[in-house]
Write a protein that holds these residues in place. Structure first.
Motif, PDB file in Angstrom:
ATOM      1  N   ASP A   1       0.818  -1.211   0.000  1.00  0.00           N
ATOM      2  CA  ASP A   1       0.000   0.000   0.000  1.00  0.00           C
ATOM      3  C   ASP A   1       0.852   1.263   0.000  1.00  0.00           C
ATOM      4  O   ASP A   1       0.322   2.371  -0.178  1.00  0.00           O
ATOM      5  CB  ASP A   1      -0.932   0.018   1.217  1.00  0.00           C
ATOM      6  CG  ASP A   1      -1.981  -1.077   1.153  1.00  0.00           C
ATOM      7  OD1 ASP A   1      -2.283  -1.530   0.032  1.00  0.00           O
ATOM      8  OD2 ASP A   1      -2.500  -1.470   2.215  1.00  0.00           O
TER       9      ASP A   1
ATOM     10  N   ARG B   1       0.696  -5.310  -6.133  1.00  0.00           N
ATOM     11  CA  ARG B   1      -0.197  -4.260  -5.616  1.00  0.00           C
ATOM     12  C   ARG B   1      -1.581  -4.385  -6.256  1.00  0.00           C
ATOM     13  O   ARG B   1      -2.608  -4.224  -5.590  1.00  0.00           O
ATOM     14  CB  ARG B   1       0.422  -2.896  -5.905  1.00  0.00           C
ATOM     15  CG  ARG B   1      -0.372  -1.706  -5.357  1.00  0.00           C
ATOM     16  CD  ARG B   1       0.323  -0.405  -5.745  1.00  0.00           C
ATOM     17  NE  ARG B   1      -0.471   0.763  -5.443  1.00  0.00           N
ATOM     18  CZ  ARG B   1      -0.231   1.610  -4.446  1.00  0.00           C
ATOM     19  NH1 ARG B   1       0.802   1.398  -3.643  1.00  0.00           N
ATOM     20  NH2 ARG B   1      -0.996   2.658  -4.251  1.00  0.00           N
ATOM     21  N   LEU B   2      -1.608  -4.672  -7.564  1.00  0.00           N
ATOM     22  CA  LEU B   2      -2.877  -4.845  -8.260  1.00  0.00           C
ATOM     23  C   LEU B   2      -3.630  -6.064  -7.732  1.00  0.00           C
ATOM     24  O   LEU B   2      -4.856  -6.030  -7.553  1.00  0.00           O
ATOM     25  CB  LEU B   2      -2.637  -4.976  -9.766  1.00  0.00           C
ATOM     26  CG  LEU B   2      -2.171  -3.709 -10.487  1.00  0.00           C
ATOM     27  CD1 LEU B   2      -1.800  -4.019 -11.929  1.00  0.00           C
ATOM     28  CD2 LEU B   2      -3.254  -2.624 -10.432  1.00  0.00           C
ATOM     29  N   VAL B   3      -2.903  -7.153  -7.483  1.00  0.00           N
ATOM     30  CA  VAL B   3      -3.525  -8.357  -6.939  1.00  0.00           C
ATOM     31  C   VAL B   3      -4.112  -8.079  -5.559  1.00  0.00           C
ATOM     32  O   VAL B   3      -5.246  -8.476  -5.250  1.00  0.00           O
ATOM     33  CB  VAL B   3      -2.510  -9.517  -6.859  1.00  0.00           C
ATOM     34  CG1 VAL B   3      -3.073 -10.683  -6.055  1.00  0.00           C
ATOM     35  CG2 VAL B   3      -2.124  -9.977  -8.256  1.00  0.00           C
ATOM     36  N   ARG B   4      -3.371  -7.388  -4.718  1.00  0.00           N
ATOM     37  CA  ARG B   4      -3.858  -7.060  -3.371  1.00  0.00           C
ATOM     38  C   ARG B   4      -5.129  -6.224  -3.447  1.00  0.00           C
ATOM     39  O   ARG B   4      -6.108  -6.491  -2.750  1.00  0.00           O
ATOM     40  CB  ARG B   4      -2.776  -6.319  -2.593  1.00  0.00           C
ATOM     41  CG  ARG B   4      -3.245  -5.791  -1.229  1.00  0.00           C
ATOM     42  CD  ARG B   4      -2.080  -5.215  -0.438  1.00  0.00           C
ATOM     43  NE  ARG B   4      -2.509  -4.433   0.694  1.00  0.00           N
ATOM     44  CZ  ARG B   4      -2.851  -4.924   1.882  1.00  0.00           C
ATOM     45  NH1 ARG B   4      -2.833  -6.231   2.069  1.00  0.00           N
ATOM     46  NH2 ARG B   4      -3.223  -4.139   2.878  1.00  0.00           N
ATOM     47  N   SER B   5      -5.116  -5.222  -4.289  1.00  0.00           N
ATOM     48  CA  SER B   5      -6.278  -4.351  -4.421  1.00  0.00           C
ATOM     49  C   SER B   5      -7.495  -5.121  -4.917  1.00  0.00           C
ATOM     50  O   SER B   5      -8.604  -4.996  -4.371  1.00  0.00           O
ATOM     51  CB  SER B   5      -5.949  -3.194  -5.374  1.00  0.00           C
ATOM     52  OG  SER B   5      -7.074  -2.366  -5.568  1.00  0.00           O
ATOM     53  N   ALA B   6      -7.302  -5.950  -5.945  1.00  0.00           N
ATOM     54  CA  ALA B   6      -8.412  -6.712  -6.505  1.00  0.00           C
ATOM     55  C   ALA B   6      -8.935  -7.739  -5.497  1.00  0.00           C
ATOM     56  O   ALA B   6     -10.155  -7.944  -5.377  1.00  0.00           O
ATOM     57  CB  ALA B   6      -7.959  -7.405  -7.783  1.00  0.00           C
ATOM     58  N   TYR B   7      -8.035  -8.362  -4.774  1.00  0.00           N
ATOM     59  CA  TYR B   7      -8.440  -9.386  -3.814  1.00  0.00           C
ATOM     60  C   TYR B   7      -9.255  -8.782  -2.673  1.00  0.00           C
ATOM     61  O   TYR B   7     -10.244  -9.360  -2.218  1.00  0.00           O
ATOM     62  CB  TYR B   7      -7.188 -10.083  -3.267  1.00  0.00           C
ATOM     63  CG  TYR B   7      -7.469 -11.277  -2.388  1.00  0.00           C
ATOM     64  CD1 TYR B   7      -8.259 -12.328  -2.840  1.00  0.00           C
ATOM     65  CD2 TYR B   7      -6.913 -11.367  -1.115  1.00  0.00           C
ATOM     66  CE1 TYR B   7      -8.497 -13.435  -2.042  1.00  0.00           C
ATOM     67  CE2 TYR B   7      -7.148 -12.471  -0.311  1.00  0.00           C
ATOM     68  CZ  TYR B   7      -7.940 -13.496  -0.778  1.00  0.00           C
ATOM     69  OH  TYR B   7      -8.167 -14.588   0.008  1.00  0.00           O
TER      70      TYR B   7
ATOM     71  N   ARG C   1     -11.081  -6.066  -2.833  1.00  0.00           N
ATOM     72  CA  ARG C   1     -12.395  -5.683  -3.355  1.00  0.00           C
ATOM     73  C   ARG C   1     -13.285  -6.910  -3.528  1.00  0.00           C
ATOM     74  O   ARG C   1     -14.465  -6.896  -3.172  1.00  0.00           O
ATOM     75  CB  ARG C   1     -12.249  -4.957  -4.696  1.00  0.00           C
ATOM     76  CG  ARG C   1     -11.680  -3.552  -4.582  1.00  0.00           C
ATOM     77  CD  ARG C   1     -11.976  -2.760  -5.855  1.00  0.00           C
ATOM     78  NE  ARG C   1     -11.450  -3.418  -7.035  1.00  0.00           N
ATOM     79  CZ  ARG C   1     -10.237  -3.206  -7.532  1.00  0.00           C
ATOM     80  NH1 ARG C   1      -9.420  -2.360  -6.931  1.00  0.00           N
ATOM     81  NH2 ARG C   1      -9.831  -3.850  -8.615  1.00  0.00           N
TER      82      ARG C   1
ATOM     83  N   TYR D   1       6.390  -5.317  -7.473  1.00  0.00           N
ATOM     84  CA  TYR D   1       5.597  -4.311  -6.752  1.00  0.00           C
ATOM     85  C   TYR D   1       4.264  -4.015  -7.426  1.00  0.00           C
ATOM     86  O   TYR D   1       3.193  -4.172  -6.821  1.00  0.00           O
ATOM     87  CB  TYR D   1       6.414  -3.030  -6.573  1.00  0.00           C
ATOM     88  CG  TYR D   1       5.602  -1.853  -6.073  1.00  0.00           C
ATOM     89  CD1 TYR D   1       5.066  -1.857  -4.796  1.00  0.00           C
ATOM     90  CD2 TYR D   1       5.386  -0.735  -6.886  1.00  0.00           C
ATOM     91  CE1 TYR D   1       4.324  -0.781  -4.329  1.00  0.00           C
ATOM     92  CE2 TYR D   1       4.648   0.341  -6.432  1.00  0.00           C
ATOM     93  CZ  TYR D   1       4.121   0.310  -5.155  1.00  0.00           C
ATOM     94  OH  TYR D   1       3.382   1.373  -4.701  1.00  0.00           O
ATOM     95  N   LEU D   2       4.287  -3.611  -8.683  1.00  0.00           N
ATOM     96  CA  LEU D   2       3.048  -3.208  -9.350  1.00  0.00           C
ATOM     97  C   LEU D   2       2.073  -4.370  -9.533  1.00  0.00           C
ATOM     98  O   LEU D   2       0.881  -4.236  -9.190  1.00  0.00           O
ATOM     99  CB  LEU D   2       3.362  -2.528 -10.683  1.00  0.00           C
ATOM    100  CG  LEU D   2       3.949  -1.121 -10.580  1.00  0.00           C
ATOM    101  CD1 LEU D   2       4.260  -0.571 -11.968  1.00  0.00           C
ATOM    102  CD2 LEU D   2       2.976  -0.186  -9.852  1.00  0.00           C
ATOM    103  N   PRO D   3       2.500  -5.522 -10.069  1.00  0.00           N
ATOM    104  CA  PRO D   3       1.535  -6.616 -10.198  1.00  0.00           C
ATOM    105  C   PRO D   3       0.999  -7.098  -8.854  1.00  0.00           C
ATOM    106  O   PRO D   3      -0.193  -7.394  -8.725  1.00  0.00           O
ATOM    107  CB  PRO D   3       2.317  -7.716 -10.921  1.00  0.00           C
ATOM    108  CG  PRO D   3       3.747  -7.341 -10.799  1.00  0.00           C
ATOM    109  CD  PRO D   3       3.791  -5.865 -10.698  1.00  0.00           C
TER     110      PRO D   3
END
Length: 277
Positions: free
Chosen positions: A214, A256-262, A264, A252-254
Motif C-alpha cells: 500500500d 499491488r494490483l492483486v492485493r487491491s483486486a483481492y 475488493r 511491486y506493481l503486479p
C-alpha cells in the motif's frame, strides 16, 4: 518451561496485534514468554494487549513499554534485552506464525552450532498462499546457493537467535537513527562477522501481511533499496546481492494490483484476511 521467548515489536498495531498474539499462544509447544514491546503507540495497542493478558492468564504475555527512542532498532533491542529464554524468537505485530513455529525453532536450535535462524514466509492477506510460500522458499534457497559466502540474512518477520549470540553482538549493531537500513540484515551481518552460524529452516514458517504494497512507489523504492544501503554500510559491494532489490521492485506493481483486486473481491476490511487463514 520452554526455551523460546517471543518478542513482538509494535507501534500503533491495535488492529492486528490480537491476531498475532492468538497465533503466539496457540503453539504446539508453548513459548516461555511472549513480549509485546510497545514503542509509544498513540492508539489502543497497549489496551488490546492488556485485555489479551487478562483473557489468557498463564501464557506469559508481557507488555513492555519503550517510550524513549523511537524506531524498530531500540524497540527490538529492548525486547531482546528483556527476554529470559535461551533462544529469542521474533516476528512482527502483523505476523501469523504457523502453529508449530516454536516447535520448529526448538528443533533448529537443537543443533548447537546454530546461532540464529530464519525461515520462509507467505502473505496471509493475498490469494494463492501455498504457491507464494513455495515461491518464497525457492527464491531464498536460490540466493543461498548463488552467493553462499556473501548472502547473510535474517528476516525480522520470522527469525530467532540465541540469547548468548545477542549479548555478544549487542553493542556492535548499527543504531540506524535515520531508519535507512534493514536492521535484520544488519543483525545477520554482525553475527556473520563474529563467525556465528545463521541457519535457514524451511519448516519455520510465518504468515505476514502484504500491507507494505500500500506504500507509494517512492516509499516502496526507499524500503527495498535498504538492502543495498545495509550491505554498503558494512563495506559489502556485490552485484549479485542486488537480486532481492531487483526482485521486489519487479513484483511491486503486479502484486499491488492483486492485493487491491483481492480486497475488493473479498469485501474484506482493510488489513484483515478474508475467511481467516
Amino acid at each position: 518451561m520452554g526455551a523460546v521467548s517471543i518478542v513482538i515489536p509494535a507501534f500503533n498495531e491495535e488492529a492486528l496485534i490480537r491476531r498475532s498474539l492468538e497465533a503466539a499462544v496457540g503453539q504446539t509447544v508453548p513459548a516461555r514468554e511472549i513480549l509485546v514491546v510497545d514503542n509509544g503507540s498513540s492508539d489502543a495497542t497497549a489496551q488490546v494487549v492488556r485485555q489479551f493478558q487478562s483473557a489468557h492468564p498463564g501464557h506469559g504475555v508481557r507488555l513492555v513499554r519503550q517510550d524513549g527512542a523511537s524506531g524498530i532498532v531500540p524497540t527490538r533491542n529492548r525486547g531482546f534485552d528483556e527476554a529470559r529464554g535461551e533462544v529469542i524468537g521474533r516476528f512482527d505485530a502483523d505476523s501469523l506464525p504457523s502453529p508449530d513455529w516454536v516447535e520448529q525453532v526448538e528443533a533448529c536450535f537443537a543443533d548447537g552450532t546454530v546461532a540464529a535462524a530464519t525461515g520462509p514466509v507467505y502473505y496471509w492477506d493475498l490469494p494463492f498462499r501455498r504457491l507464494l510460500l513455495a515461491a518464497d522458499r525457492l527464491v531464498r534457497r536460490a540466493m543461498l546457493q548463488a552467493v553462499p559466502n556473501e548472502f547473510r540474512f535474517l528476516f525480522g518477520s520470522n527469525m530467532a537467535l540465541r540469547a548468548s549470540a545477542w549479548k555478544l553482538i549487542r553493542g556492535e549493531t548499527c543504531p540506524d537513527e535515520h531508519d535507512r537500513l534493514h536492521e535484520d540484515i544488519d543483525l545477520a551481518l554482525h553475527l556473520a562477522g563474529r563467525g556465528l552460524r545463521i541457519a535457514y529452516s524451511p519448516s519455520m514458517v510465518t504468515g505476514i501481511s502484504s500491507r507494505r504494497l500500500d506504500d507509494s512507489p517512492r516509499d516502496f523504492v526507499f524500503y527495498v533499496t535498504r538492502f543495498g544501503r545495509t550491505y554498503a554500510a558494512h563495506g559489502i559491494h556485490s552485484k549479485r546481492l542486488k537480486a532481492p532489490t531487483v526482485f521486489f521492485l519487479g513484483i511491486y506493481l503486479p502484486a499491488r494490483l492483486v492485493r487491491s483486486a483481492y480486497r475488493r473481491w473479498s469485501r474484506s476490511p482493510s488489513g484483515e484476511p478474508p475467511g481467516g487463514r
